[in-house]
Design a protein around this motif. Sequence first.
Motif, PDB file in Angstrom:
ATOM      1  N   ILE A 112       2.442  20.016   1.702  1.00  0.00           N
ATOM      2  CA  ILE A 112       1.167  19.933   0.976  1.00  0.00           C
ATOM      3  C   ILE A 112       0.586  18.525   1.062  1.00  0.00           C
ATOM      4  N   ASP A 113       1.420  17.530   0.780  1.00  0.00           N
ATOM      5  CA  ASP A 113       1.006  16.121   0.889  1.00  0.00           C
ATOM      6  C   ASP A 113       2.252  15.248   0.945  1.00  0.00           C
ATOM      7  N   PHE A 114       2.087  13.982   1.264  1.00  0.00           N
ATOM      8  CA  PHE A 114       3.226  13.062   1.261  1.00  0.00           C
ATOM      9  C   PHE A 114       2.714  11.632   1.181  1.00  0.00           C
ATOM     10  N   LYS A 115       3.654  10.733   0.851  1.00  0.00           N
ATOM     11  CA  LYS A 115       3.338   9.307   0.730  1.00  0.00           C
ATOM     12  C   LYS A 115       4.184   8.502   1.706  1.00  0.00           C
ATOM     13  N   LEU A 116       3.586   7.582   2.416  1.00  0.00           N
ATOM     14  CA  LEU A 116       4.332   6.705   3.317  1.00  0.00           C
ATOM     15  C   LEU A 116       4.135   5.250   2.897  1.00  0.00           C
ATOM     16  N   LEU A 138       0.837  -1.203   0.000  1.00  0.00           N
ATOM     17  CA  LEU A 138       0.000   0.000   0.000  1.00  0.00           C
ATOM     18  C   LEU A 138       0.867   1.245   0.000  1.00  0.00           C
ATOM     19  N   GLU A 139       0.418   2.281  -0.711  1.00  0.00           N
ATOM     20  CA  GLU A 139       0.992   3.613  -0.567  1.00  0.00           C
ATOM     21  C   GLU A 139      -0.033   4.410   0.222  1.00  0.00           C
ATOM     22  N   VAL A 140       0.413   4.980   1.317  1.00  0.00           N
ATOM     23  CA  VAL A 140      -0.504   5.723   2.176  1.00  0.00           C
ATOM     24  C   VAL A 140      -0.219   7.202   1.970  1.00  0.00           C
ATOM     25  N   LEU A 148      -1.121  11.250   2.672  1.00  0.00           N
ATOM     26  CA  LEU A 148      -1.820  12.217   3.520  1.00  0.00           C
ATOM     27  C   LEU A 148      -1.777  13.562   2.821  1.00  0.00           C
ATOM     28  N   ARG A 149      -2.933  14.205   2.755  1.00  0.00           N
ATOM     29  CA  ARG A 149      -3.021  15.485   2.054  1.00  0.00           C
ATOM     30  C   ARG A 149      -3.527  16.582   2.993  1.00  0.00           C
ATOM     31  N   PHE A 150      -2.838  17.739   2.939  1.00  0.00           N
ATOM     32  CA  PHE A 150      -3.296  18.935   3.647  1.00  0.00           C
ATOM     33  C   PHE A 150      -3.925  19.925   2.676  1.00  0.00           C
ATOM     34  N   PHE A 186      10.561  18.423 -11.327  1.00  0.00           N
ATOM     35  CA  PHE A 186      10.944  17.455 -12.365  1.00  0.00           C
ATOM     36  C   PHE A 186       9.703  17.024 -13.168  1.00  0.00           C
ATOM     37  N   ARG A 187       8.622  16.661 -12.453  1.00  0.00           N
ATOM     38  CA  ARG A 187       7.409  16.200 -13.155  1.00  0.00           C
ATOM     39  C   ARG A 187       6.916  17.243 -14.149  1.00  0.00           C
ATOM     40  N   LYS A 188       6.963  18.519 -13.739  1.00  0.00           N
ATOM     41  CA  LYS A 188       6.365  19.596 -14.544  1.00  0.00           C
ATOM     42  C   LYS A 188       7.393  20.401 -15.335  1.00  0.00           C
ATOM     43  N   ASP A 226      11.226  13.419  -2.979  1.00  0.00           N
ATOM     44  CA  ASP A 226      10.612  12.536  -3.985  1.00  0.00           C
ATOM     45  C   ASP A 226       9.208  12.117  -3.556  1.00  0.00           C
ATOM     46  N   THR A 227       8.962  12.098  -2.261  1.00  0.00           N
ATOM     47  CA  THR A 227       7.705  11.507  -1.755  1.00  0.00           C
ATOM     48  C   THR A 227       6.824  12.520  -1.014  1.00  0.00           C
ATOM     49  N   MET A 228       7.233  13.787  -1.056  1.00  0.00           N
ATOM     50  CA  MET A 228       6.427  14.847  -0.412  1.00  0.00           C
ATOM     51  C   MET A 228       6.261  15.992  -1.386  1.00  0.00           C
ATOM     52  N   ARG A 229       5.221  16.786  -1.192  1.00  0.00           N
ATOM     53  CA  ARG A 229       5.178  18.098  -1.847  1.00  0.00           C
ATOM     54  C   ARG A 229       5.458  19.150  -0.785  1.00  0.00           C
ATOM     55  N   LEU A 230       6.463  19.986  -1.064  1.00  0.00           N
ATOM     56  CA  LEU A 230       6.865  21.054  -0.147  1.00  0.00           C
ATOM     57  C   LEU A 230       6.877  22.351  -0.928  1.00  0.00           C
ATOM     58  N   ALA A 272      -3.546  18.840  -4.509  1.00  0.00           N
ATOM     59  CA  ALA A 272      -2.440  18.914  -5.474  1.00  0.00           C
ATOM     60  C   ALA A 272      -2.443  17.631  -6.289  1.00  0.00           C
ATOM     61  N   GLY A 273      -1.635  17.636  -7.344  1.00  0.00           N
ATOM     62  CA  GLY A 273      -1.377  16.431  -8.122  1.00  0.00           C
ATOM     63  C   GLY A 273      -2.635  15.707  -8.556  1.00  0.00           C
ATOM     64  N   SER A 274      -2.619  14.384  -8.368  1.00  0.00           N
ATOM     65  CA  SER A 274      -3.707  13.543  -8.875  1.00  0.00           C
ATOM     66  C   SER A 274      -5.042  13.863  -8.181  1.00  0.00           C
ATOM     67  N   PHE A 275      -4.986  14.351  -6.937  1.00  0.00           N
ATOM     68  CA  PHE A 275      -6.222  14.684  -6.207  1.00  0.00           C
ATOM     69  C   PHE A 275      -6.916  15.891  -6.850  1.00  0.00           C
TER      70      PHE A 275
HETATM   71  N1  UDP Z   1       3.747   9.989  -4.299  1.00  0.00           N
HETATM   72  C1  UDP Z   1       4.836   9.149  -4.220  1.00  0.00           C
HETATM   73  N2  UDP Z   1       4.864   8.026  -5.007  1.00  0.00           N
HETATM   74  C2  UDP Z   1       3.870   7.698  -5.870  1.00  0.00           C
HETATM   75  C3  UDP Z   1       2.757   8.564  -5.944  1.00  0.00           C
HETATM   76  C4  UDP Z   1       2.731   9.692  -5.151  1.00  0.00           C
HETATM   77  O1  UDP Z   1       5.742   9.390  -3.444  1.00  0.00           O
HETATM   78  O2  UDP Z   1       3.957   6.655  -6.538  1.00  0.00           O
HETATM   79  C5  UDP Z   1       3.679  11.199  -3.458  1.00  0.00           C
HETATM   80  C6  UDP Z   1       3.775  12.478  -4.263  1.00  0.00           C
HETATM   81  O3  UDP Z   1       5.111  12.927  -4.347  1.00  0.00           O
HETATM   82  C7  UDP Z   1       2.933  13.418  -3.447  1.00  0.00           C
HETATM   83  C8  UDP Z   1       1.883  12.537  -2.795  1.00  0.00           C
HETATM   84  O4  UDP Z   1       2.426  11.213  -2.823  1.00  0.00           O
HETATM   85  O5  UDP Z   1       3.700  14.046  -2.441  1.00  0.00           O
HETATM   86  C9  UDP Z   1       0.549  12.555  -3.476  1.00  0.00           C
HETATM   87  O6  UDP Z   1       0.725  12.265  -4.835  1.00  0.00           O
HETATM   88  P1  UDP Z   1      -0.497  12.220  -5.873  1.00  0.00           P
HETATM   89  O7  UDP Z   1      -1.432  11.136  -5.478  1.00  0.00           O
HETATM   90  O8  UDP Z   1      -1.054  13.587  -6.023  1.00  0.00           O
HETATM   91  O9  UDP Z   1       0.152  11.659  -7.190  1.00  0.00           O
HETATM   92  P2  UDP Z   1       0.993  12.358  -8.319  1.00  0.00           P
HETATM   93  O10 UDP Z   1       0.233  13.564  -8.737  1.00  0.00           O
HETATM   94  O11 UDP Z   1       2.306  12.636  -7.689  1.00  0.00           O
HETATM   95  O12 UDP Z   1       1.050  11.267  -9.349  1.00  0.00           O
END
Ligand code: UDP
Length: 235
Positions: free
Chosen positions: A170-174, A85-87, A89-91, A210-212, A192-196, A94-97
Motif C-alpha cells: 500500500i505504501d512504505f517509507k525509505l 528526510l523520510e521518503v 511512496l504511496r500506491f 499495533f497502531r489500531k 514497521d515501515t510498510m503497509r502490506l 492510507a494512514g496520514s494521507f
Molecule cells: N512510516 C514510517 N515511519 C514514520 C512514518 C511513516 O515507517 O515515521 C511508514 C508507515 O508505516 C507507512 C508509510 O510510511 O507504511 C506512510 O505512513 P503515513 O504517512 O500514512 O503515516 P502514519 O499514518 O503511519 O503515521
Amino acid sequence: MEKLYEGKAKILYPEGEDTLRVYFKDEATAFNAQKRGLIPGKGVVNNRVSAVLFRYLEGHGVKTHFLEELSEREMRVLRVEILPLEVILRFRAAGSFAKRYGVQEGIPLKNPLVEFSLKSDALGDPLICPEAILALGLAEEEELAQVKATTLRVGELLRAFFAPRGLDLIDFKLEFGKRNGEILLADEISPDTMRLWDQKTGEPMDKDRFRKDLGGVEEAYQEVLRRVLSEPEKV
Ligand code: UDP
C-alpha cells in the motif's frame, strides 16, 4: 559494547571506521512515540525481512548500505550520513494521507506518489515539499532527483516482490544516506515501515495492527516473514 545510537526500534553499534552493527529490538512505538509496546519476535522479523529485501534490491541495481546478516537480530551495514528526510511512496490512500485529504483508506492512487517528511521527533516529522528541502539545503537538487527516482524504482520492485506472495504493498517509507558523495538506500524495509494488506482478505499485515489495536500483531509479522522467505506464488 558501547552504543553509537539507540533509536525506537534499533540500536547501532560502531564497528570499524566504515561499518556499523544494527540490532533490531522488539519495542514498538507509534504516533510519534505516544503509543509504546512490545511485539515479541518483531526484531527478528524486521532484520530478516530487511536483509532479504536489501539483497533483492541490490540484485536489481539499487545501491544500499546493507552488507550482511550477522545473527537473527543483527546486520552489518556501511556507515552513511543519513539525510534528514523520510521518503514515502504511496500506491493506495492510507494512514496520514487518507486522513489529510479525507479519502477512504484503500482507494488506489492514479499514480504512485512520492512524499517527503522532515525527520524530526520534536516537530512530529512534518511533511516537507521539495522546494523547502532545497531552500533549507537539506539535499542538493541532483540528490533529491536521485532519491525520488530510486524510491519509484524500489516501489516497482517491491510491488513485484510482494504480489506473488499474496501481499498488496500500500505504501512504505525509505531513508537514504550519503557515503563518499554517493547516495545509498539505508535504514530498514520491514512491516514497521510498510503497509502490506493480504490480497485475499484485505487485512493489514503490518504495524497498523499495533497502531489500531487490531490484535494478532505477532502472528502478522511472522506471516509476513514466512511469505518473504517463501517462493513466489507458493504462499
Ligand atoms: N512510516 C514510517 N515511519 C514514520 C512514518 C511513516 O515507517 O515515521 C511508514 C508507515 O508505516 C507507512 C508509510 O510510511 O507504511 C506512510 O505512513 P503515513 O504517512 O500514512 O503515516 P502514519 O499514518 O503511519 O503515521
